[in-house]
Design an enzyme around this catalytic site. Structure first.
Site, mmCIF file in Angstrom:
data_model
loop_
_atom_site.group_PDB
_atom_site.id
_atom_site.type_symbol
_atom_site.label_atom_id
_atom_site.label_comp_id
_atom_site.label_asym_id
_atom_site.label_seq_id
_atom_site.Cartn_x
_atom_site.Cartn_y
_atom_site.Cartn_z
ATOM 1 N N GLU A 213 1.730 -53.254 13.456
ATOM 2 C CA GLU A 213 1.413 -54.436 13.112
ATOM 3 C C GLU A 213 -0.071 -54.863 12.979
ATOM 4 O OE1 GLU A 213 3.362 -57.078 12.684
ATOM 5 O OE2 GLU A 213 5.568 -55.922 13.443
ATOM 6 N N CYS A 248 -4.023 -62.629 13.784
ATOM 7 C CA CYS A 248 -3.836 -61.743 12.518
ATOM 8 C C CYS A 248 -2.998 -62.676 11.328
ATOM 9 C CB CYS A 248 -2.838 -60.538 12.970
ATOM 10 S SG CYS A 248 -1.418 -60.988 13.755
#
Length: 502
Positions: A213, A248
């Site tokens: 991720e 993110c």
């Protein structure tokens, strides 16, 4: 801090526990998920204090994005666990008739979860929920960059969880390096692309599958003729309302037309002042930059000569790792801020214009791409080619009322995930997988996808001893070949003729 030898012994102990079958039972999985729920409910204050210490996170943000998110994920897993564990029946073909088949989800074994610092509670425990639900033994490595949260997590997990099957390892680079030398059945990593490559290279030595991720520059395309006030609020929520942009999937840059840009700046400025006041550095609702290294990195982006004079809102910094919400208009493509993931409270707006069938970035000294454009229409849709010219982002956002534009954007933009007329909220949906593609990562999780990420889908075919056909065995005669071809045709009349030798 644990030594390499101690870490190897801890991994061996977990393998021994997994081999007993302890973690496979529904009862164990359920008990551990309930233990997590109890931990969150009983120790919420300590967790929130740790998040405030590490990131100066407003209590509202910390509660919503970390406490509520983990609790909701845990509740969802508990509600659906028995169904997820149930083997799935599937149809079989004539090739194995008579037979039955199932897909059995089984735990991978001993897995390693390495978390990051920006959501240090959520991004460690959300994958853990999937790993436990799937029946694995787990090693957890919280981020040392958020030391208060790492300590609290280590302490609480040892108190509430079954430490024979769930172990927490604190430490820094030496401990991570030593962990990556060991064989795991899966590694789940959240962090930067740079470290992601290190993790993947280490995993490759053992043929260990990974979920990475990562991140990237997540674009926001803003069309004209929309509600700019609502648009501004939602962009602010996904950017400055999510850990001061240290997220993110936060908007990294905006693409809009020259005509719309000034109105958007006005809307953003108005709403930012409404949310954080005239002196945002004094606001209690804005998180801090995690440490001086990241603060200096962001300050360097602001000091770049190529964006001098282009800051249209904010830009203030102080020595307490605080940076005011900052909007930059017409950031050049070769500026520092447009060539790395920002991961902070700076938001460049890139304007586009169309001229003579060529799409230009305004204030850039070169043509970005050639498009087929109706010269009478300012087609913001051609921003799609600009986005795809970069690495695939973790998220992409579009604000528009144009249905055709929505379809083109969804079809044309390659990204880990997407939201239309919204930012960041896709992360909160259990029914949607969350993960990257290309440079922004691989693999996905959330809800059932978390369970799947830590499971092997084992296909099982079952037959009895009746219905055994001699046609599958040597010697291979012309009659047997005729029967095989009849089977492949799926024509019952041909099959019957072949069986009767006609």
């Amino acid at each position: 801090m644990a030594t390499a030898g101690q870490l190897a012994r801890a991994a061996a102990d977990l393998r021994a526990i997994f081999a007993t079958g302890k973690t496979r039972s529904f009862e164990w999985r359920e008990s551990q998920l309930k233990a997590l729920q109890e931990m969150i409910a009983c120790r919420e204050k300590e967790i929130l204090e740790a998040l405030r210490s590490d990131l100066n996170k407003p209590e509202y943000e910390a509660y919503l994005h970390e406490i509520v998110a983990v609790s909701s994920s845990c509740n969802f897993a508990l509600k659906n666990l028995r169904q997820w564990m149930t083997p799935e029946k599937v149809k079989t073909s004539m090739a194995s008739f008579p037979s039955s088949a199932t897909i059995v989800p089984e735990p991978l074994g001993v897995v390693l979860i390495i978390s990051t610092w920006n959501y240090p509670f959520l991004l460690l425990l959300d994958p853990l929920i999937g790993a436990i639900a799937a029946g694995n033994a787990v090693v957890l490595k919280p981020s040392e960059v958020a030391p208060a949260t790492s300590f609290v997590l280590s302490t609480l997990l040892r108190e509430y969880m079954d430490t024979s099957a769930v172990k927490v390892i604190e430490g820094a680079t030496p401990q991570v390096t030593a962990l990556l030398e060991l064989k795991w059945d899966k590694i789940f990593f959240t962090g930067s692309s740079k470290v992601g490559r290190v993790v993947m290279a280490a995993a490759a030595k053992h043929l260990t599958p990974v979920v990475l991720e990562l991140g990237g520059k997540s674009p926001v395309v803003v069309d004209s003729d929309i509600d700019l006030e609502v648009t501004a609020r939602r962009i602010i929520s996904g950017k400055w309302g999510c850990n001061a942009g240290q997220t993110c999937i936060s908007p990294d840059y905006i693409l809009t037309t020259k005509a719309c840009a000034s109105q958007l700046v006005e809307a953003l400025s108005s709403q930012l002042e409404k949310f954080f006041g005239e002196e945002p550095l004094r606001s209690n609702d804005l998180a801090s930059i995690i440490n001086s290294n990241h603060f200096e990195r962001l300050a360097k982006l602001l000091d770049d000569d190529k964006i001098a004079g282009k800051v249209v809102y904010g830009g203030q910094l102080d020595g307490a790792n605080l940076i005011a919400p900052t909007v930059i208009l017409d950031a050049p493509q070769d500026s520092l801020i447009m060539n790395e993931e920002i991961f902070g409270p700076l938001l460049p707006i890139v304007t586009v214009k169309l001229n003579d069938h060529l799409l230009y970035i305004c204030d850039a000294p070169y043509i970005v791409t050639i498009c087929s454009v109706d010269s009478k229409v300012n087609k913001l849709e051609d921003c799609i080619s600009l986005i795809n010219a970069r690495e695939k982002p973790l998220a992409a956002y579009l604000f528009t009322n144009n249905e055709r534009f929505k379809e083109e954007f969804v079809r044309g933009v390659a990204a880990g995930g997407m939201a239309i007329n919204e930012t960041a909220l896709q992360f909160a949906e259990h029914a949607l997988p969350f993960g990257g593609v290309g440079e922004s990562g691989m693999g996905s999780y959330h809800g059932k996808y978390s369970f799947d990420a830590f499971s092997h889908k084992k296909p099982v075919l079952q037959r009895g001893f009746k219905g055994d056909s001699a046609a599958r065995y040597p010697p291979y005669t012309p009659e047997k070949l005729k029967f095989l071809k009849a089977l492949m045709s799926r024509n019952m009349f041909r099959i019957l003729r072949a069986m009767l030798g006609l």
